[in-house]
Design a protein around this motif. Structure first.
Motif, PDB file in Angstrom:
ATOM      1  N   SER A   1      26.791  93.862  46.940  1.00 35.31           N
ATOM      2  CA  SER A   1      26.562  94.893  45.932  1.00 35.31           C
ATOM      3  C   SER A   1      27.542  94.738  44.774  1.00 35.31           C
ATOM      4  O   SER A   1      28.558  94.046  44.875  1.00 35.31           O
ATOM      5  N   SER A   2      27.231  95.387  43.678  1.00 32.21           N
ATOM      6  CA  SER A   2      28.077  95.239  42.486  1.00 32.21           C
ATOM      7  C   SER A   2      29.480  95.799  42.710  1.00 32.21           C
ATOM      8  O   SER A   2      30.454  95.250  42.204  1.00 32.21           O
ATOM      9  N   ASN A   3      29.594  96.882  43.478  1.00 28.47           N
ATOM     10  CA  ASN A   3      30.921  97.438  43.742  1.00 28.47           C
ATOM     11  C   ASN A   3      31.787  96.469  44.534  1.00 28.47           C
ATOM     12  O   ASN A   3      32.970  96.292  44.230  1.00 28.47           O
ATOM     13  N   LEU A   4      31.200  95.842  45.543  1.00 25.69           N
ATOM     14  CA  LEU A   4      31.958  94.868  46.324  1.00 25.69           C
ATOM     15  C   LEU A   4      32.320  93.652  45.484  1.00 25.69           C
ATOM     16  O   LEU A   4      33.407  93.094  45.616  1.00 25.69           O
ATOM     17  N   TRP A   5      31.390  93.233  44.615  1.00 29.43           N
ATOM     18  CA  TRP A   5      31.644  92.092  43.747  1.00 29.43           C
ATOM     19  C   TRP A   5      32.794  92.388  42.795  1.00 29.43           C
ATOM     20  O   TRP A   5      33.661  91.538  42.577  1.00 29.43           O
ATOM     21  N   ILE A   6      32.830  93.585  42.239  1.00 26.98           N
ATOM     22  CA  ILE A   6      33.908  93.950  41.312  1.00 26.98           C
ATOM     23  C   ILE A   6      35.234  94.040  42.053  1.00 26.98           C
ATOM     24  O   ILE A   6      36.266  93.599  41.540  1.00 26.98           O
ATOM     25  N   ARG A   7      35.243  94.574  43.249  1.00 28.34           N
ATOM     26  CA  ARG A   7      36.486  94.635  44.031  1.00 28.34           C
ATOM     27  C   ARG A   7      37.009  93.239  44.344  1.00 28.34           C
ATOM     28  O   ARG A   7      38.207  92.978  44.236  1.00 28.34           O
ATOM     29  N   GLN A   8      36.108  92.338  44.732  1.00 24.40           N
ATOM     30  CA  GLN A   8      36.528  90.973  45.045  1.00 24.40           C
ATOM     31  C   GLN A   8      37.028  90.269  43.787  1.00 24.40           C
ATOM     32  O   GLN A   8      38.048  89.568  43.824  1.00 24.40           O
ATOM     33  N   ALA A   9      36.349  90.452  42.674  1.00 25.38           N
ATOM     34  CA  ALA A   9      36.795  89.850  41.409  1.00 25.38           C
ATOM     35  C   ALA A   9      38.156  90.410  41.009  1.00 25.38           C
ATOM     36  O   ALA A   9      39.012  89.663  40.508  1.00 25.38           O
ATOM     37  N   HIS A  10      38.376  91.695  41.229  1.00 24.58           N
ATOM     38  CA  HIS A  10      39.656  92.318  40.896  1.00 24.58           C
ATOM     39  C   HIS A  10      40.782  91.703  41.724  1.00 24.58           C
ATOM     40  O   HIS A  10      41.873  91.443  41.206  1.00 24.58           O
ATOM     41  N   ARG A  11      40.510  91.456  43.001  1.00 23.21           N
ATOM     42  CA  ARG A  11      41.528  90.820  43.859  1.00 23.21           C
ATOM     43  C   ARG A  11      41.870  89.420  43.372  1.00 23.21           C
ATOM     44  O   ARG A  11      43.044  89.050  43.296  1.00 23.21           O
ATOM     45  N   TRP A  12      40.839  88.623  43.052  1.00 25.29           N
ATOM     46  CA  TRP A  12      41.095  87.254  42.589  1.00 25.29           C
ATOM     47  C   TRP A  12      41.769  87.254  41.228  1.00 25.29           C
ATOM     48  O   TRP A  12      42.624  86.410  40.947  1.00 25.29           O
ATOM     49  N   LEU A  13      41.399  88.181  40.362  1.00 19.29           N
ATOM     50  CA  LEU A  13      42.061  88.277  39.056  1.00 19.29           C
ATOM     51  C   LEU A  13      43.536  88.625  39.213  1.00 19.29           C
ATOM     52  O   LEU A  13      44.371  88.139  38.443  1.00 19.29           O
ATOM     53  N   SER A  14      43.861  89.447  40.196  1.00 22.48           N
ATOM     54  CA  SER A  14      45.271  89.785  40.403  1.00 22.48           C
ATOM     55  C   SER A  14      46.064  88.560  40.847  1.00 22.48           C
ATOM     56  O   SER A  14      47.221  88.386  40.444  1.00 22.48           O
ATOM     57  N   ILE A  15      45.440  87.681  41.633  1.00 20.21           N
ATOM     58  CA  ILE A  15      46.112  86.442  42.036  1.00 20.21           C
ATOM     59  C   ILE A  15      46.317  85.533  40.829  1.00 20.21           C
ATOM     60  O   ILE A  15      47.399  84.962  40.641  1.00 20.21           O
ATOM     61  N   VAL A  16      45.294  85.403  39.988  1.00 17.87           N
ATOM     62  CA  VAL A  16      45.402  84.574  38.792  1.00 17.87           C
ATOM     63  C   VAL A  16      46.467  85.134  37.849  1.00 17.87           C
ATOM     64  O   VAL A  16      47.284  84.382  37.290  1.00 17.87           O
TER      65      VAL A  16
END
Length: 70
Positions: A2-17
């Motif tokens: 779902s879009s909410n899960l996708w945004i949460r996962q993207a947020h996690r990876w962006l924090s690593i970057v």
């Protein structure tokens, strides 16, 4: 996914970057005058983190608002 899960996962990876870019910035500053692209490298992930974080912050309020209207 779902879009909410996708945004949460993207947020996690962006924090690593973002964290890696900030660490690289400090390392480059320790070695001398860093090039501008190293100095400004943390900004794009930071802005994306801002937007995804604001979206996730607003989700509970939007759900409550939609729930009370029905």
């Amino acid at each position: 996914m779902s879009s909410n899960l996708w945004i949460r996962q993207a947020h996690r990876w962006l924090s690593i970057v973002f964290t890696a870019a900030v660490i690289a910035n400090f390392v480059a500053m320790g070695l001398g005058e860093p090039p501008p692209w190293v100095v400004y490298a943390p900004l794009p992930p930071l802005f994306l983190l801002l937007f995804s974080g604001l979206y996730m912050f607003a989700l509970p309020y939007a759900a409550r608002w939609r729930g009370s209207k029905a």
